[in-house]
Design a protein around this motif. Structure first.
Motif, PDB file in Angstrom:
ATOM      1  N   ALA A  13      40.630 -11.840 -10.751  1.00 51.98           N
ATOM      2  CA  ALA A  13      41.018 -10.695 -11.373  1.00 51.98           C
ATOM      3  C   ALA A  13      42.666 -11.105 -11.604  1.00 51.98           C
ATOM      4  CB  ALA A  13      40.938  -9.315 -10.362  1.00 51.98           C
ATOM      5  N   GLY A  14      43.036 -10.289 -12.603  1.00 50.33           N
ATOM      6  CA  GLY A  14      44.580 -10.553 -13.085  1.00 50.33           C
ATOM      7  C   GLY A  14      44.720 -12.049 -13.537  1.00 50.33           C
ATOM      8  N   ARG A  15      43.763 -12.470 -14.133  1.00 48.23           N
ATOM      9  CA  ARG A  15      43.899 -13.985 -14.612  1.00 48.23           C
ATOM     10  C   ARG A  15      44.851 -13.850 -15.895  1.00 48.23           C
ATOM     11  NH1 ARG A  15      39.148 -16.427 -16.954  1.00 48.23           N
ATOM     12  NH2 ARG A  15      38.563 -14.287 -17.522  1.00 48.23           N
ATOM     13  N   PRO A  16      45.709 -14.736 -16.158  1.00 50.43           N
ATOM     14  CA  PRO A  16      46.391 -14.906 -17.454  1.00 50.43           C
ATOM     15  C   PRO A  16      45.543 -15.285 -18.677  1.00 50.43           C
ATOM     16  CG  PRO A  16      46.960 -16.822 -16.013  1.00 50.43           C
ATOM     17  CD  PRO A  16      45.936 -15.783 -15.523  1.00 50.43           C
ATOM     18  N   THR A  17      46.109 -15.184 -19.808  1.00 51.23           N
ATOM     19  CA  THR A  17      45.186 -15.570 -21.025  1.00 51.23           C
ATOM     20  C   THR A  17      44.493 -16.730 -20.901  1.00 51.23           C
ATOM     21  OG1 THR A  17      47.165 -15.115 -22.154  1.00 51.23           O
ATOM     22  CG2 THR A  17      45.268 -14.238 -23.192  1.00 51.23           C
ATOM     23  N   LEU A  18      45.316 -17.905 -20.252  1.00 50.22           N
ATOM     24  CA  LEU A  18      44.990 -19.183 -20.378  1.00 50.22           C
ATOM     25  C   LEU A  18      44.973 -19.741 -18.750  1.00 50.22           C
ATOM     26  CD1 LEU A  18      44.030 -21.593 -21.941  1.00 50.22           C
ATOM     27  CD2 LEU A  18      46.285 -22.037 -22.272  1.00 50.22           C
ATOM     28  N   GLY A  19      44.067 -20.268 -18.263  1.00 51.57           N
ATOM     29  CA  GLY A  19      43.931 -20.942 -17.130  1.00 51.57           C
ATOM     30  C   GLY A  19      42.883 -21.762 -16.634  1.00 51.57           C
ATOM     31  N   PRO A  20      42.819 -22.316 -15.478  1.00 51.34           N
ATOM     32  CA  PRO A  20      41.654 -23.167 -14.841  1.00 51.34           C
ATOM     33  C   PRO A  20      40.489 -22.432 -14.174  1.00 51.34           C
ATOM     34  CG  PRO A  20      43.581 -23.549 -13.582  1.00 51.34           C
ATOM     35  CD  PRO A  20      44.107 -22.562 -14.643  1.00 51.34           C
ATOM     36  N   TRP A  21      40.610 -20.908 -14.315  1.00 49.06           N
ATOM     37  CA  TRP A  21      39.794 -20.184 -13.369  1.00 49.06           C
ATOM     38  C   TRP A  21      38.925 -19.475 -14.277  1.00 49.06           C
ATOM     39  CZ3 TRP A  21      38.817 -20.755  -8.345  1.00 49.06           C
ATOM     40  CH2 TRP A  21      39.868 -21.284  -7.500  1.00 49.06           C
ATOM     41  N   PRO A  22      37.384 -19.578 -14.398  1.00 48.92           N
ATOM     42  CA  PRO A  22      36.671 -18.486 -15.219  1.00 48.92           C
ATOM     43  C   PRO A  22      36.680 -17.411 -14.405  1.00 48.92           C
ATOM     44  CG  PRO A  22      35.540 -20.375 -13.761  1.00 48.92           C
ATOM     45  CD  PRO A  22      36.919 -20.603 -13.466  1.00 48.92           C
ATOM     46  N   ALA A  23      36.120 -16.319 -14.886  1.00 47.14           N
ATOM     47  CA  ALA A  23      36.119 -14.984 -14.357  1.00 47.14           C
ATOM     48  C   ALA A  23      35.370 -14.975 -13.181  1.00 47.14           C
ATOM     49  CB  ALA A  23      35.694 -14.103 -15.346  1.00 47.14           C
ATOM     50  N   SER A  24      34.314 -15.587 -12.878  1.00 43.83           N
ATOM     51  CA  SER A  24      33.584 -15.655 -11.822  1.00 43.83           C
ATOM     52  C   SER A  24      32.631 -16.806 -11.762  1.00 43.83           C
ATOM     53  CB  SER A  24      32.705 -14.279 -11.588  1.00 43.83           C
ATOM     54  OG  SER A  24      31.798 -14.168 -12.729  1.00 43.83           O
ATOM     55  N   GLY A  25      31.934 -17.025 -10.304  1.00 41.67           N
ATOM     56  CA  GLY A  25      31.206 -18.234 -10.420  1.00 41.67           C
ATOM     57  C   GLY A  25      30.703 -18.567  -9.043  1.00 41.67           C
ATOM     58  N   THR A  26      30.229 -19.639  -8.629  1.00 40.33           N
ATOM     59  CA  THR A  26      29.868 -20.083  -7.450  1.00 40.33           C
ATOM     60  C   THR A  26      30.606 -21.274  -7.007  1.00 40.33           C
ATOM     61  OG1 THR A  26      27.913 -21.282  -8.574  1.00 40.33           O
ATOM     62  CG2 THR A  26      27.330 -18.831  -7.946  1.00 40.33           C
TER      63      THR A  26
END
Length: 150
Positions: free
Chosen positions: A81-94
């Protein structure tokens, strides 16, 4: 009388052997993965973020990583949550534990190896990301270090 002297100790010995097997059964020790999952499973708030030793914290001030899973499992979940517009994290995953579950996890979507250290109140995640950023296509490659607090 002699028979009484011989049989009495034998009866007591028999009773001791019978009752020594009684009592509560011990629970098996918790696995290393389950202990680590217990520490990791919570919502973590970014406190500092660096990319190739350059401070990126101001871009990540609202970032939260929630880790969850079931003890005894092999694949676990995360959401951001609260991700910036660009980053190395997808919204969710495993993710799964790596070879050393005390220090290694693998994000399964992109097979990204991460190292981590965790305590009851802090989490540090390190990884070298080589690819396009999530949320918007652009390059966010480099060595990332995320420090989190509860």
């Amino acid at each position: 009388m002699k028979a009484f002297r011989i049989t009495t100790p034998l009866v007591f010995l028999g009773l001791i052997l019978i009752f020594s097997g009684c009592g509560s059964k011990s629970t098996p020790a918790e696995s290393t993965q389950d202990k680590q999952l217990g520490l990791l499973s919570q919502t973590w708030k970014a406190s500092t973020v660096t990319l190739d030793t350059k401070d990126q914290t101001t871009t990540w001030t609202n970032f939260q990583l929630t880790i969850s899973g079931t003890k005894g499992g092999t694949t676990f979940n995360y959401s951001c949550a609260g991700r910036p517009t660009l980053g190395p994290w997808p919204a969710s995953g495993t993710w799964t534990f790596g070879t050393d579950p005390v220090t290694q996890i693998i994000r399964t979507e992109d097979n990204l190896n991460m190292t981590y250290t965790v305590t009851a109140t802090t989490l540090q995640v390190n990884f070298n990301y080589a690819g396009n950023g999530y949320s918007r296509v652009s390059n966010v490659s480099g060595n990332w270090i995320f420090n989190f607090t509860k």
